[in-house]
Design a protein around this motif. Sequence first.
Motif, PDB file in Angstrom:
ATOM      1  N   TRP A 202     -23.004 -20.788  38.000  1.00 31.97           N
ATOM      2  CA  TRP A 202     -24.710 -20.863  38.269  1.00 31.97           C
ATOM      3  C   TRP A 202     -24.736 -21.237  39.699  1.00 31.97           C
ATOM      4  O   TRP A 202     -24.352 -22.249  40.075  1.00 31.97           O
ATOM      5  CB  TRP A 202     -25.331 -21.918  37.610  1.00 31.97           C
ATOM      6  N   VAL A 203     -24.599 -20.015  40.559  1.00 35.78           N
ATOM      7  CA  VAL A 203     -24.791 -20.010  42.102  1.00 35.78           C
ATOM      8  C   VAL A 203     -25.796 -19.330  42.600  1.00 35.78           C
ATOM      9  O   VAL A 203     -25.870 -18.184  42.345  1.00 35.78           O
ATOM     10  CB  VAL A 203     -23.540 -19.605  42.731  1.00 35.78           C
ATOM     11  N   LEU A 204     -26.775 -19.780  43.026  1.00 33.72           N
ATOM     12  CA  LEU A 204     -28.066 -18.954  43.415  1.00 33.72           C
ATOM     13  C   LEU A 204     -28.765 -19.505  44.805  1.00 33.72           C
ATOM     14  O   LEU A 204     -28.948 -20.700  44.775  1.00 33.72           O
ATOM     15  CB  LEU A 204     -29.264 -18.984  42.260  1.00 33.72           C
ATOM     16  N   GLY A 205     -29.084 -18.585  45.683  1.00 32.63           N
ATOM     17  CA  GLY A 205     -29.744 -18.956  46.875  1.00 32.63           C
ATOM     18  C   GLY A 205     -31.273 -18.386  46.830  1.00 32.63           C
ATOM     19  O   GLY A 205     -31.205 -17.157  46.605  1.00 32.63           O
ATOM     20  N   VAL A 206     -32.159 -19.013  47.247  1.00 35.81           N
ATOM     21  CA  VAL A 206     -33.613 -18.231  47.443  1.00 35.81           C
ATOM     22  C   VAL A 206     -34.058 -18.621  48.822  1.00 35.81           C
ATOM     23  O   VAL A 206     -33.992 -19.626  49.173  1.00 35.81           O
ATOM     24  CB  VAL A 206     -34.649 -18.966  46.421  1.00 35.81           C
ATOM     25  N   GLN A 207     -34.864 -17.827  49.555  1.00 38.54           N
ATOM     26  CA  GLN A 207     -35.190 -17.773  50.913  1.00 38.54           C
ATOM     27  C   GLN A 207     -36.523 -18.607  50.985  1.00 38.54           C
ATOM     28  O   GLN A 207     -36.702 -19.017  51.881  1.00 38.54           O
ATOM     29  CB  GLN A 207     -35.246 -16.452  51.425  1.00 38.54           C
ATOM     30  N   TRP A 208     -37.104 -18.652  49.847  1.00 38.99           N
ATOM     31  CA  TRP A 208     -38.339 -19.422  50.060  1.00 38.99           C
ATOM     32  C   TRP A 208     -38.298 -20.794  49.567  1.00 38.99           C
ATOM     33  O   TRP A 208     -37.087 -21.526  49.210  1.00 38.99           O
ATOM     34  CB  TRP A 208     -39.592 -18.732  48.859  1.00 38.99           C
ATOM     35  N   HIS A 209     -39.325 -21.475  49.431  1.00 39.35           N
ATOM     36  CA  HIS A 209     -39.475 -22.920  49.126  1.00 39.35           C
ATOM     37  C   HIS A 209     -39.954 -23.116  47.612  1.00 39.35           C
ATOM     38  O   HIS A 209     -41.365 -23.493  47.608  1.00 39.35           O
ATOM     39  CB  HIS A 209     -40.103 -23.623  50.028  1.00 39.35           C
ATOM     40  N   PRO A 210     -39.205 -23.303  46.431  1.00 41.25           N
ATOM     41  CA  PRO A 210     -39.823 -23.573  45.259  1.00 41.25           C
ATOM     42  C   PRO A 210     -40.169 -24.834  45.308  1.00 41.25           C
ATOM     43  O   PRO A 210     -41.073 -24.939  44.304  1.00 41.25           O
ATOM     44  CB  PRO A 210     -38.464 -23.222  44.379  1.00 41.25           C
ATOM     45  N   GLU A 211     -39.946 -25.904  46.183  1.00 39.59           N
ATOM     46  CA  GLU A 211     -40.551 -26.950  46.020  1.00 39.59           C
ATOM     47  C   GLU A 211     -41.779 -27.051  46.476  1.00 39.59           C
ATOM     48  O   GLU A 211     -42.395 -28.432  46.156  1.00 39.59           O
ATOM     49  CB  GLU A 211     -39.324 -28.199  46.930  1.00 39.59           C
ATOM     50  N   ARG A 212     -42.400 -26.256  47.008  1.00 45.25           N
ATOM     51  CA  ARG A 212     -43.776 -26.230  47.094  1.00 45.25           C
ATOM     52  C   ARG A 212     -44.624 -25.187  46.343  1.00 45.25           C
ATOM     53  O   ARG A 212     -45.801 -24.801  46.471  1.00 45.25           O
ATOM     54  CB  ARG A 212     -44.089 -25.585  48.639  1.00 45.25           C
ATOM     55  N   ASP A 213     -44.026 -24.899  45.189  1.00 44.72           N
ATOM     56  CA  ASP A 213     -44.568 -24.171  44.119  1.00 44.72           C
ATOM     57  C   ASP A 213     -44.725 -24.722  42.845  1.00 44.72           C
ATOM     58  O   ASP A 213     -43.987 -25.734  42.742  1.00 44.72           O
ATOM     59  CB  ASP A 213     -43.721 -22.677  44.001  1.00 44.72           C
ATOM     60  N   LYS A 214     -45.574 -24.217  41.773  1.00 49.70           N
ATOM     61  CA  LYS A 214     -45.559 -25.025  40.569  1.00 49.70           C
ATOM     62  C   LYS A 214     -44.694 -24.350  39.519  1.00 49.70           C
ATOM     63  O   LYS A 214     -44.530 -24.957  38.432  1.00 49.70           O
ATOM     64  CB  LYS A 214     -46.984 -24.646  40.016  1.00 49.70           C
ATOM     65  N   ASP A 215     -43.845 -23.152  40.132  1.00 49.17           N
ATOM     66  CA  ASP A 215     -43.079 -22.358  38.916  1.00 49.17           C
ATOM     67  C   ASP A 215     -41.779 -23.283  38.873  1.00 49.17           C
ATOM     68  O   ASP A 215     -41.229 -23.344  40.201  1.00 49.17           O
ATOM     69  CB  ASP A 215     -42.710 -21.070  39.639  1.00 49.17           C
ATOM     70  N   THR A 216     -41.386 -23.512  37.930  1.00 48.05           N
ATOM     71  CA  THR A 216     -40.052 -24.741  37.716  1.00 48.05           C
ATOM     72  C   THR A 216     -38.906 -23.542  37.087  1.00 48.05           C
ATOM     73  O   THR A 216     -37.898 -24.241  36.877  1.00 48.05           O
ATOM     74  CB  THR A 216     -40.501 -25.832  36.909  1.00 48.05           C
ATOM     75  N   ARG A 217     -39.025 -22.239  36.757  1.00 51.90           N
ATOM     76  CA  ARG A 217     -38.126 -21.713  36.204  1.00 51.90           C
ATOM     77  C   ARG A 217     -36.720 -21.516  36.922  1.00 51.90           C
ATOM     78  O   ARG A 217     -35.666 -21.878  36.051  1.00 51.90           O
ATOM     79  CB  ARG A 217     -38.729 -20.125  36.001  1.00 51.90           C
ATOM     80  N   VAL A 218     -36.738 -21.492  38.115  1.00 52.40           N
ATOM     81  CA  VAL A 218     -35.432 -21.532  38.652  1.00 52.40           C
ATOM     82  C   VAL A 218     -34.919 -22.777  38.653  1.00 52.40           C
ATOM     83  O   VAL A 218     -33.469 -22.942  38.342  1.00 52.40           O
ATOM     84  CB  VAL A 218     -35.567 -21.099  40.278  1.00 52.40           C
ATOM     85  N   MET A 219     -35.513 -23.821  39.173  1.00 52.03           N
ATOM     86  CA  MET A 219     -34.860 -25.140  38.814  1.00 52.03           C
ATOM     87  C   MET A 219     -34.605 -25.604  37.586  1.00 52.03           C
ATOM     88  O   MET A 219     -33.582 -26.213  37.199  1.00 52.03           O
ATOM     89  CB  MET A 219     -35.822 -26.317  39.572  1.00 52.03           C
ATOM     90  N   SER A 220     -35.398 -25.132  36.454  1.00 47.86           N
ATOM     91  CA  SER A 220     -34.971 -25.323  35.159  1.00 47.86           C
ATOM     92  C   SER A 220     -33.844 -24.910  34.735  1.00 47.86           C
ATOM     93  O   SER A 220     -32.933 -25.489  33.935  1.00 47.86           O
ATOM     94  CB  SER A 220     -36.079 -25.157  34.089  1.00 47.86           C
ATOM     95  N   SER A 221     -33.469 -23.732  35.184  1.00 47.61           N
ATOM     96  CA  SER A 221     -32.071 -23.225  34.755  1.00 47.61           C
ATOM     97  C   SER A 221     -31.164 -23.761  35.519  1.00 47.61           C
ATOM     98  O   SER A 221     -29.949 -24.230  34.847  1.00 47.61           O
ATOM     99  CB  SER A 221     -32.213 -21.536  35.279  1.00 47.61           C
ATOM    100  N   LEU A 222     -31.194 -24.142  36.689  1.00 45.30           N
ATOM    101  CA  LEU A 222     -30.313 -25.085  37.183  1.00 45.30           C
ATOM    102  C   LEU A 222     -29.969 -26.364  36.489  1.00 45.30           C
ATOM    103  O   LEU A 222     -28.854 -26.654  36.183  1.00 45.30           O
ATOM    104  CB  LEU A 222     -30.519 -25.438  38.839  1.00 45.30           C
ATOM    105  N   ILE A 223     -31.017 -26.990  36.084  1.00 43.26           N
ATOM    106  CA  ILE A 223     -30.937 -28.262  35.178  1.00 43.26           C
ATOM    107  C   ILE A 223     -30.049 -28.011  33.958  1.00 43.26           C
ATOM    108  O   ILE A 223     -29.305 -28.514  33.735  1.00 43.26           O
ATOM    109  CB  ILE A 223     -32.296 -28.758  34.937  1.00 43.26           C
ATOM    110  N   GLU A 224     -30.431 -26.805  33.302  1.00 45.60           N
ATOM    111  CA  GLU A 224     -29.975 -26.484  31.943  1.00 45.60           C
ATOM    112  C   GLU A 224     -28.581 -26.292  32.336  1.00 45.60           C
ATOM    113  O   GLU A 224     -27.457 -26.676  31.570  1.00 45.60           O
ATOM    114  CB  GLU A 224     -30.433 -25.244  31.675  1.00 45.60           C
TER     115      GLU A 224
END
Length: 233
Positions: A202-224
Amino acid sequence: MPRPLIGISTYVEESTRYGVWDLPASLVPTGYYELVQAAGGAAVLLPPDEPARAAEVLSRVDGLVIAGGPDVDPVHYGAARDPRTGDPATVRDHWELALINAALESRMPLLGICRGMQALNVALGGTLHQHIDGHVETPGITSWHPVRPVPGTRYAALVPEEADVPTYHHQAVDRVGSGLVVSAHALDGTVEAIELPEPDRWVLGVQWHPERDKDTRVMSSLIEASSLTLAPV
């Protein structure tokens, strides 16, 4: 089961005012650890240390987030400095590149956010565009634009639709690093996500800022993914 412990790299500021105090500080905006917590993880900050100790530090956590921040020094990808590139963040560059390499070596789940995605690309031999227009509308203000997932990628499996994302950057991935694939683009073709395509990593990079969004899908996958290394209590 305890919550996976996610290490977050920190900003390094020369001067930060706290009441009457004006001191150097290592910190992150609250959105980073709040996103980890909202997705089911526990967060710990990883301020700079000796790069040689990166593997030791990561042995205490289950997953890694490389946070956003200043431009990566072009010396790390063999380019001359563009006048529009920001001042070097030497201590942070060396520490975060060491963290990324240690995470890759140990096969730890890793998410790079904005600068963190760029650092991931550089760590794997890629290069950056040192300036692009149109992705920062107002200095200091996050803007939103749509990104399109690349079918068949991990990111597309998590977010299959075109999605508006919060963004603030003037640099972007140019040559993609070794082993990485592009997993999302902006409408103008800018690379917006990269990942290692191996299904068991599980190695992913995103150019945007998910910490400023309400969408947790990417972070939830990292946690899983990070929870898979935990032993039952």
